[in-house]
Design a protein around this motif. Structure first.
Motif, PDB file in Angstrom:
ATOM      1  N   PHE A  11       0.959  -1.124  -0.190  1.00  0.00           N
ATOM      2  CA  PHE A  11       0.108   0.004   0.073  1.00  0.00           C
ATOM      3  C   PHE A  11       0.960   1.254  -0.023  1.00  0.00           C
ATOM      4  CE2 PHE A  11      -3.660   2.304   2.348  1.00  0.00           C
ATOM      5  CZ  PHE A  11      -3.899   3.138   1.508  1.00  0.00           C
ATOM      6  N   ILE A  12       0.976   1.998  -1.116  1.00  0.00           N
ATOM      7  CA  ILE A  12       1.524   3.110  -1.098  1.00  0.00           C
ATOM      8  C   ILE A  12       0.559   4.362  -1.614  1.00  0.00           C
ATOM      9  CG2 ILE A  12       3.508   4.558  -2.205  1.00  0.00           C
ATOM     10  CD1 ILE A  12       4.901   1.804  -2.709  1.00  0.00           C
ATOM     11  N   GLY A  13       0.356   5.523  -0.956  1.00  0.00           N
ATOM     12  CA  GLY A  13      -0.412   6.635  -1.265  1.00  0.00           C
ATOM     13  C   GLY A  13       0.449   7.719  -1.527  1.00  0.00           C
ATOM     14  N   ASN A  14      -0.559   8.675  -1.926  1.00  0.00           N
ATOM     15  CA  ASN A  14       0.224   9.902  -2.280  1.00  0.00           C
ATOM     16  C   ASN A  14       1.332  10.173  -3.089  1.00  0.00           C
ATOM     17  OD1 ASN A  14      -2.165  11.457  -0.738  1.00  0.00           O
ATOM     18  ND2 ASN A  14      -1.032  10.588   1.058  1.00  0.00           N
ATOM     19  N   ILE A  15       1.169   9.441  -4.097  1.00  0.00           N
ATOM     20  CA  ILE A  15       2.539   9.207  -5.014  1.00  0.00           C
ATOM     21  C   ILE A  15       2.445  10.242  -6.175  1.00  0.00           C
ATOM     22  CG2 ILE A  15       3.772   7.595  -6.602  1.00  0.00           C
ATOM     23  CD1 ILE A  15       2.145   5.227  -5.767  1.00  0.00           C
ATOM     24  N   PRO A  16       3.413  11.064  -5.920  1.00  0.00           N
ATOM     25  CA  PRO A  16       3.702  12.150  -6.921  1.00  0.00           C
ATOM     26  C   PRO A  16       3.969  11.935  -8.373  1.00  0.00           C
ATOM     27  CG  PRO A  16       5.517  12.277  -5.655  1.00  0.00           C
ATOM     28  CD  PRO A  16       4.679  11.280  -5.120  1.00  0.00           C
ATOM     29  N   GLY A  17       3.040  11.846  -9.351  1.00  0.00           N
ATOM     30  CA  GLY A  17       3.508  11.279 -10.389  1.00  0.00           C
ATOM     31  C   GLY A  17       3.729   9.919 -10.654  1.00  0.00           C
ATOM     32  N   ASN A  18       4.613   9.421 -11.290  1.00  0.00           N
ATOM     33  CA  ASN A  18       5.140   7.951 -11.171  1.00  0.00           C
ATOM     34  C   ASN A  18       6.271   7.560 -10.506  1.00  0.00           C
ATOM     35  OD1 ASN A  18       6.800   9.243 -12.891  1.00  0.00           O
ATOM     36  ND2 ASN A  18       6.540   8.026 -14.873  1.00  0.00           N
ATOM     37  N   ASP A  19       6.607   8.778  -9.550  1.00  0.00           N
ATOM     38  CA  ASP A  19       7.675   8.289  -8.644  1.00  0.00           C
ATOM     39  C   ASP A  19       7.201   7.776  -7.497  1.00  0.00           C
ATOM     40  OD1 ASP A  19      10.313   8.706  -7.155  1.00  0.00           O
ATOM     41  OD2 ASP A  19      10.425  10.396  -7.637  1.00  0.00           O
ATOM     42  N   ILE A  20       7.165   6.319  -7.489  1.00  0.00           N
ATOM     43  CA  ILE A  20       6.918   5.728  -6.070  1.00  0.00           C
ATOM     44  C   ILE A  20       7.767   5.596  -5.191  1.00  0.00           C
ATOM     45  CG2 ILE A  20       6.597   3.082  -5.489  1.00  0.00           C
ATOM     46  CD1 ILE A  20       4.643   3.769  -8.013  1.00  0.00           C
TER      47      ILE A  20
ATOM     48  N   LEU B  77       2.319   2.884   3.475  1.00  0.00           N
ATOM     49  CA  LEU B  77       1.627   2.630   4.504  1.00  0.00           C
ATOM     50  C   LEU B  77       1.726   1.182   4.935  1.00  0.00           C
ATOM     51  CD1 LEU B  77      -1.035   4.764   3.014  1.00  0.00           C
ATOM     52  CD2 LEU B  77       0.307   5.560   4.860  1.00  0.00           C
ATOM     53  N   VAL B  78       2.025   0.191   4.039  1.00  0.00           N
ATOM     54  CA  VAL B  78       2.039  -1.241   4.331  1.00  0.00           C
ATOM     55  C   VAL B  78       3.233  -1.721   3.538  1.00  0.00           C
ATOM     56  CG1 VAL B  78       0.765  -3.389   4.501  1.00  0.00           C
ATOM     57  CG2 VAL B  78      -0.428  -1.457   4.884  1.00  0.00           C
ATOM     58  N   ASP B  79       4.093  -1.986   4.050  1.00  0.00           N
ATOM     59  CA  ASP B  79       5.254  -2.481   3.127  1.00  0.00           C
ATOM     60  C   ASP B  79       4.964  -3.914   2.267  1.00  0.00           C
ATOM     61  OD1 ASP B  79       5.264  -4.150   5.509  1.00  0.00           O
ATOM     62  OD2 ASP B  79       7.076  -4.823   5.419  1.00  0.00           O
TER      63      ASP B  79
ATOM     64  N   TYR C 228      -4.300   3.785   8.137  1.00  0.00           N
ATOM     65  CA  TYR C 228      -3.886   2.708   7.618  1.00  0.00           C
ATOM     66  C   TYR C 228      -2.341   2.246   7.806  1.00  0.00           C
ATOM     67  CZ  TYR C 228      -8.257   3.411   5.072  1.00  0.00           C
ATOM     68  OH  TYR C 228      -9.559   3.581   4.658  1.00  0.00           O
ATOM     69  N   LYS C 229      -1.637   3.031   8.290  1.00  0.00           N
ATOM     70  CA  LYS C 229      -0.081   2.806   8.453  1.00  0.00           C
ATOM     71  C   LYS C 229       0.233   1.601   9.396  1.00  0.00           C
ATOM     72  CE  LYS C 229       4.220   5.479   8.750  1.00  0.00           C
ATOM     73  NZ  LYS C 229       4.546   5.117   7.583  1.00  0.00           N
ATOM     74  N   LYS C 230       0.882   0.858   8.924  1.00  0.00           N
ATOM     75  CA  LYS C 230       1.480  -0.326   9.876  1.00  0.00           C
ATOM     76  C   LYS C 230       2.916  -0.210  10.071  1.00  0.00           C
ATOM     77  CE  LYS C 230      -2.750  -1.973   9.163  1.00  0.00           C
ATOM     78  NZ  LYS C 230      -3.641  -2.002  10.529  1.00  0.00           N
ATOM     79  N   GLU C 231       3.228  -0.859  11.302  1.00  0.00           N
ATOM     80  CA  GLU C 231       4.603  -0.887  11.644  1.00  0.00           C
ATOM     81  C   GLU C 231       5.319  -1.718  10.820  1.00  0.00           C
ATOM     82  OE1 GLU C 231       7.242  -2.161  15.509  1.00  0.00           O
ATOM     83  OE2 GLU C 231       5.146  -2.005  15.722  1.00  0.00           O
ATOM     84  N   GLN C 232       6.265  -1.381  10.203  1.00  0.00           N
ATOM     85  CA  GLN C 232       7.183  -2.239   9.349  1.00  0.00           C
ATOM     86  C   GLN C 232       8.551  -2.671   9.589  1.00  0.00           C
ATOM     87  OE1 GLN C 232       7.587   0.578   5.657  1.00  0.00           O
ATOM     88  NE2 GLN C 232       5.341   1.075   5.977  1.00  0.00           N
ATOM     89  N   PRO C 233       8.916  -3.989   9.493  1.00  0.00           N
ATOM     90  CA  PRO C 233       7.929  -4.812   8.394  1.00  0.00           C
ATOM     91  C   PRO C 233       6.787  -5.612   9.241  1.00  0.00           C
ATOM     92  CG  PRO C 233       9.800  -5.880   9.300  1.00  0.00           C
ATOM     93  CD  PRO C 233      10.040  -4.448  10.020  1.00  0.00           C
ATOM     94  N   CYS C 234       5.746  -5.344   8.554  1.00  0.00           N
ATOM     95  CA  CYS C 234       4.325  -6.068   9.143  1.00  0.00           C
ATOM     96  C   CYS C 234       4.488  -7.207   8.728  1.00  0.00           C
ATOM     97  CB  CYS C 234       3.275  -5.108   8.633  1.00  0.00           C
ATOM     98  SG  CYS C 234       1.690  -5.480   9.093  1.00  0.00           S
TER      99      CYS C 234
END
Length: 402
Positions: free
Chosen positions: A205-214, A220-222, A253-259
């Motif tokens: 889970f990756i949010g708020n990605i600017p353009g295509n720069d992952i 939020l979740v690894d 939604y953010k989890k402690e990583q590594p989850c």
């Protein structure tokens, strides 16, 4: 390497490399006791048509060039190629190279999104994620797994098979987007949830990605590699790309990583979308299938700190037609054995085999040319066949363990 085969005295199943397989069953299709009738099949078809009719498009608008415009462009290109003498010479020498990347771009600009939608619909992706909703993947999502072998990549398309050992590392994601836009990327699986079958597992889970720069997005979740359990077959792993209308607060939604706690990865795509549907629009999709391999055993034990789940398929009993008095064109000994207890048959063959075993003598050497030894002419045909099979090492007697 071929897996070791274990045969049982009282079953017709084989266990090959941890997978259950029916042995010696030749029935085509499902037995009449559990197969659907024609009325049931028609009812399911009607229900399917009703479902497709009531689907709601929740994605970005999908438009293609009119067919007339495309035909004009293609006809103009064909006429130009007919007048090209150099192209004709190259074709005669079989020296024409096709630019596959360009062909794929043209396909995506014309029919690609619709074809991808149809394949995803065939695999039940939309139904299991969004129930009565769907979308056309207007953004081409490119997902590549690096296999670490001379820059060899395993690309995710629409349902191709990628093994867990090949997808153990986080993939690279590419898509075309301007830098002033925001995106959300989710990877989930609707298959194989251990605690709640109606839920999914969130694998990334990756949010708020600017353009295509992952890399600049908010993770939020690894990433969690595919974990299909042994015995359940193929599981779908789905990447969905959402376009954001504004920056969204994903803090909850953010989890402690590594989850590594699977309970914390419980997920429901429909509930997530309903909560954020005012600011999220699905735009791209890609998915692959994966089944169990040996690399998962250590991952379950040492990473997830749990016992490896193993499922066995409960095969239905083979269907037997009502017994006849005079079956035509069937060997009567094999026909009668169908209606006997399998344990009794195995015991009979085992005792027959043990008659030739002596605790202090070597076993008799096999015949060098089995079919060269004549049989008694008065022997019935069925017994002749059984004797030949026994000499050649064929038949059910070899299913008994040594």
């Amino acid at each position: 390497m071929a897996g070791r085969i274990f045969r049982s005295l009282s079953t017709d199943l084989l266990n090959i490399n941890g997978q259950q397989i029916r042995y010696g069953h030749r029935l085509w299709g499902k037995p009449p006791t559990i197969a659907r009738s024609l009325e049931q099949r028609l009812a399911l078809a009607e229900k399917r048509e009703e479902y497709l009719k009531n689907q709601v498009n929740i994605g970005l608008p999908f438009t293609t060039k009119p067919k007339k415009t495309l035909m004009k462009e293609w006809n103009a290109e064909l006429k130009a190629n007919e007048k090209n003498s150099e192209l004709e010479k190259s074709s005669r020498k079989l020296a024409i190279n096709i630019d596959l990347e360009k062909a794929r771009e043209i396909w995506w600009e014309t029919n690609g999104p619709e074809h991808t939608y149809r394949i995803a619909e065939h695999y039940g992706v939309y139904q299991h994620l969004y129930k009565d909703a769907f979308f056309y993947p207007v953004i081409q999502l490119q997902v590549d797994y690096d296999l670490g072998i001379d820059d060899v990549l395993a690309r995710v398309y629409t349902g191709n098979v990628i093994k867990p050992s090949e997808a153990k590392n986080q993939p690279t994601i590419n898509y075309i987007a301007s830098s002033d836009t925001l995106w959300t990327l989710l990877m989930t699986t609707p298959d194989g949830n251990f605690t709640d079958p109606s839920n999914e597992y969130c694998h990334w889970f990756i949010g708020n990605i600017p353009g295509n720069d992952i890399a600049k997005g908010e993770q939020l979740v690894d990433y969690l590699r595919p974990i299909p359990s042994r015995g359940i077959g193929y599981c779908r792993y789905i990447f969905v790309l959402y376009k954001q209308d504004k920056r969204i607060d994903y803090t909850k939604y953010k989890k402690e990583q590594p989850c590594l706690n699977l309970l914390e990865r419980d997920w429901n795509t429909l509930e997530f979308y309903r909560e954020h549907q005012d600011y999220l629009t699905p735009a791209g999709i890609a998915f692959f299938q994966s089944d169990w391999d040996q690399s998962l055993t250590d991952f379950y034990h040492y990473n997830l700190q749990m016992e490896e789940p193993v499922f066995e398929y409960d095969f239905p009993k083979p269907y037997l037609r009502p017994q006849e008095w005079f079956p035509r064109r069937r060997a009567f000994n094999l026909y009668l054995d169908r209606y006997r207890d399998q344990k009794e048959i195995n015991k009979e063959f085992l005792l027959k085999k043990l008659k030739k075993v002596h605790p202090f003598r070597k076993p008799e050497p096999p015949l060098k040319y089995p079919n060269a030894h004549a049989l008694d002419k008065s022997m019935p045909s069925w017994l002749r066949v059984e004797t030949k099979k026994e000499r050649l090492g064929w038949g059910r007697i070899n299913n008994i363990n040594e």
